[in-house]
Design an enzyme around this catalytic site. Structure first.
Site, PDB file in Angstrom:
ATOM      1  N   SER A  68       0.847  -1.196   0.000  1.00  0.00           N
ATOM      2  CA  SER A  68       0.000   0.000   0.000  1.00  0.00           C
ATOM      3  C   SER A  68       0.877   1.238   0.000  1.00  0.00           C
ATOM      4  O   SER A  68       1.761   1.376   0.844  1.00  0.00           O
ATOM      5  CB  SER A  68      -0.918   0.014   1.232  1.00  0.00           C
ATOM      6  OG  SER A  68      -1.715   1.177   1.265  1.00  0.00           O
ATOM      7  N   CYS A  69       0.649   2.134  -0.975  1.00  0.00           N
ATOM      8  CA  CYS A  69       1.357   3.405  -1.012  1.00  0.00           C
ATOM      9  C   CYS A  69       0.350   4.534  -0.791  1.00  0.00           C
ATOM     10  O   CYS A  69      -0.863   4.308  -0.867  1.00  0.00           O
ATOM     11  CB  CYS A  69       2.106   3.588  -2.336  1.00  0.00           C
ATOM     12  SG  CYS A  69       1.047   3.780  -3.784  1.00  0.00           S
ATOM     13  N   PRO A  70       0.783   5.750  -0.499  1.00  0.00           N
ATOM     14  CA  PRO A  70      -0.149   6.832  -0.173  1.00  0.00           C
ATOM     15  C   PRO A  70      -1.193   7.104  -1.253  1.00  0.00           C
ATOM     16  O   PRO A  70      -2.354   7.353  -0.944  1.00  0.00           O
ATOM     17  CB  PRO A  70       0.766   8.040   0.036  1.00  0.00           C
ATOM     18  CG  PRO A  70       2.063   7.449   0.468  1.00  0.00           C
ATOM     19  CD  PRO A  70       2.189   6.167  -0.299  1.00  0.00           C
ATOM     20  N   THR A  76       1.971   0.679  -5.230  1.00  0.00           N
ATOM     21  CA  THR A  76       1.240  -0.426  -4.603  1.00  0.00           C
ATOM     22  C   THR A  76       1.345  -1.689  -5.449  1.00  0.00           C
ATOM     23  O   THR A  76       1.653  -2.774  -4.950  1.00  0.00           O
ATOM     24  CB  THR A  76      -0.246  -0.040  -4.417  1.00  0.00           C
ATOM     25  OG1 THR A  76      -0.341   1.047  -3.508  1.00  0.00           O
ATOM     26  CG2 THR A  76      -1.057  -1.214  -3.880  1.00  0.00           C
TER      27      THR A  76
END
Length: 604
Positions: A136-138, A144
């Site tokens: 999970s990335c921002p 992601t």
């Protein structure tokens, strides 16, 4: 070793530009080639190629979806591809480019596999063969999925099984199920955002950044196997608290559909209600109307609790109902729908409607809107929030708001005008509901109903509900102390913990006792709780804080008629104890352990 220079550029200059560059860089490195990549993004040119680098290159690779000036590459062999091909078929694109180059004396074989096996991992890492991971990335777009792909390739190279859940901008995909988690030897969480790790308690977990997984997945797996730590210690149950936690977990696992979504919203709302209610109660310490004087501490406490926490209660309820249904796409329309419910005077009923409406609208839009790959990045940040919020908002304003507001107003007026007989009946029903399944759907329905009424200044049902929820564990604890021959040694040892849970308004403390003897325990606690709820309503007790158990009684003015409230709890506890003593039969000495060591003949 072949020297490659490359340019990546997509139509928007955002996601695919960088995804293609990262994929090409990682795959070329694994194949044993040198590569320099220029990225032409929305912010301009990054890592611009120099004339010397271009002159020294063996091949030029252009992974672009837009036209670019190729004058700088005159005289060089050029291979062209799309950014999508570079992301999805990276190895094939590189091999096609390398086929245009005459093999140099020092060149590595150009037919090397896309994911060359890394050096043998340490012994600790070879032991782990089943892996589950979350990435999970921002933004939930590029990194992601790049991290997920990198982990899959690195695992495949060493013969490991892996399942990766991506928590992207359109919600969780390939969600890990209970069987996958139970079978896993190792959990890897590669995330730059908060990830709920409660599912992995008792498992070996390693946490790192999403960037680390993209750039060095093999190294991440090695470090995870060598340095991962068991989350929350080893599993196992000891004592009443563990049994209660286990029962709660089983109930949570069995929830599904609308009920699960509603309870998700309630669970996120509850801390706001508790904090707000206690702050309001603290403002009453200075007098019931002291908050009306501006500039005082009482006014500040009321502003924080009532104007802050309580104002957010309905939007958070709606937002996380929608989040439970549609994941991230549901959060924005749910929060806005909940705020509209507040503005339209539709209260918590309107918030529930808004949450389900927003969630199912967002879910339908997410699953049915199909966009070209180059425009996919617009879906989570523009299209879904705009359309789902528009639809939810219009339905709330023009269709749902006024009718639900009218229903809530009528219900509030009815509850506040209840005569003694009707109030007692309502307390009887709410009290019985709190005990019948001890934290299950019926218990939660009564509690949610009472909590929702706090926003309309209706406090009597909350008092009856909390008092009735305290009596089952308290009655069982008292019975275990008095009628010892009707309880096993383990139950008597757990009675102290049950009493503490009861005082803290944790009805689930009665579950282990009821599970062993439901036919006798459940009727006893239902009658005791029903009487407690009825007495609380009859005595006019009101409670402004929705949780805290007996500890709330220490706050002046948090409970009206505190003596009557304590009496209602005490009477309900005694009734529960009496019924248990009558209904439960004495157990054999072998089960109670009361006569162990007695009657032995001393040796002569």
């Amino acid at each position: 070793m072949t020297r490659i220079v490359a340019v990546t550029a997509c139509a928007t200059g955002i996601a695919h530009t960088h995804m293609a560059a990262e994929a090409l860089a990682e795959t070329a490195r694994r194949m044993g080639h040198d590569i320099r990549i220029e990225r032409r993004g929305s912010g301009g040119v990054e890592n611009a190629l120099t004339a010397a680098e271009i002159a020294d290159a063996d091949i030029v690779l252009l992974a672009t979806d837009i036209g670019i000036d190729e004058a700088a590459f005159a005289g060089k062999p050029v291979h062209r591809a799309t950014t999508s091909d570079a992301v999805r078929h990276t190895g094939a694109v590189l091999r096609a480019a390398l086929s245009q180059v005459e093999t140099r004396p020092d060149a590595a074989p150009q037919t090397a596999p896309e994911t060359a096996p890394p050096s043998a991992p340490p012994a600790a890492s070879r032991a782990a063969t089943r892996v589950v991971a979350i990435t999970s990335c921002p933004t939930g777009i590029a990194h992601t999925f790049m991290a997920a792909d990198a982990l899959k390739k690195a695992s495949a190279a060493r013969g490991w099984d892996i399942a990766v859940e991506t928590q992207g901008s359109v919600g969780s995909q390939n969600t890990l199920d209970d069987d996958q988690i139970a079978a896993a030897d190792l959990v890897v969480i590669a995330a730059d955002t908060h990830v709920d790790d409660s599912r992995f308690t008792g498992k070996k977990v390693y946490k790192t950044s999403v960037g680390a997984a993209v750039k060095g997945a093999a190294k991440v797996l090695d470090e995870a196997a060598a340095n991962g730590a068991v989350l929350g210690g080893t599993s196992g149950s000891a004592g009443l608290a563990s049994q209660v936690a286990e029962a709660k977990a089983k109930r949570s696992a069995g929830r599904s559909g609308p009920y699960m979504h509603l309870l998700t919203g309630v669970s996120y709302m509850l801390p706001l209600v508790v904090a707000g209610g206690l702050l309001i109660a603290l403002s009453f310490v200075f007098g019931i109307t002291a908050f009306e004087q501006e500039g005082t501490l009482a006014a500040a406490l009321m502003a924080i609790g009532g104007g802050g926490a309580f104002a957010l209660m309905v939007p958070v309820l709606a937002g996380f109902i929608a989040y439970s249904i549609a994941d991230r796409p549901g959060l924005t329309p749910g929060l806005i729908g909940g705020m509209l419910a507040v503005n339209l005077q539709a209260g918590f009923l309107g918030g529930i409607v808004a949450g389900f409406l927003a969630g199912y609208v967002a879910l339908w839009l997410r699953d049915n809107i199909k966009l070209p790959q180059t425009l996919e990045g617009l879906k989570p940040v523009l299209i879904l929030p705009l359309l789902s919020t528009l639809i939810t908002g219009l339905v709330m304003v023009y269709i749902v708001g006024e009718p639900v507001a009218a229903i809530l107003a009528a219900m509030t007026a009815f509850l506040q005008s209840l005569g003694t007989a009707n109030a007692v009946l309502l307390g009887l029903v709410l009290g019985g509901m709190m005990a019948v399944d001890m934290g299950g759907p019926i218990n939660k329905a009564a509690y949610t109903f009472s909590v929702g009424l706090l926003t309309s200044d209706t406090y009597a049902p909350m008092a009856a509900t909390m008092a009735a929820g305290m009596t089952p564990p308290l009655g069982l604890a008292l019975a275990a102390w008095i009628a010892k021959n009707r309880f096993t040694r383990e139950e008597r040892e757990a009675s102290g913990a049950a009493a503490v849970l009861g005082l803290s308004f944790i009805t689930e403390g009665a579950i282990p006792f009821a599970a062993k003897d439901p036919a006798r325990v459940i009727p006893s606690i239902v009658v005791g709780s029903a009487v407690t709820g009825a007495l609380s309503m009859y005595l006019g007790c009101k409670l402004v804080a929705p949780h805290g158990g007996i500890f709330v009684l220490a706050i002046p003015n948090a409970v009206t008629n505190i003596a009557g409230y304590a009496m209602a709890i005490a009477i309900g506890t005694v009734i529960t104890t009496g019924l248990l003593m009558v209904l439960k039969k004495p157990l054999p000495d072998a089960e109670t352990g009361l006569n162990e060591g007695k009657g032995a003949v001393p040796a002569e």
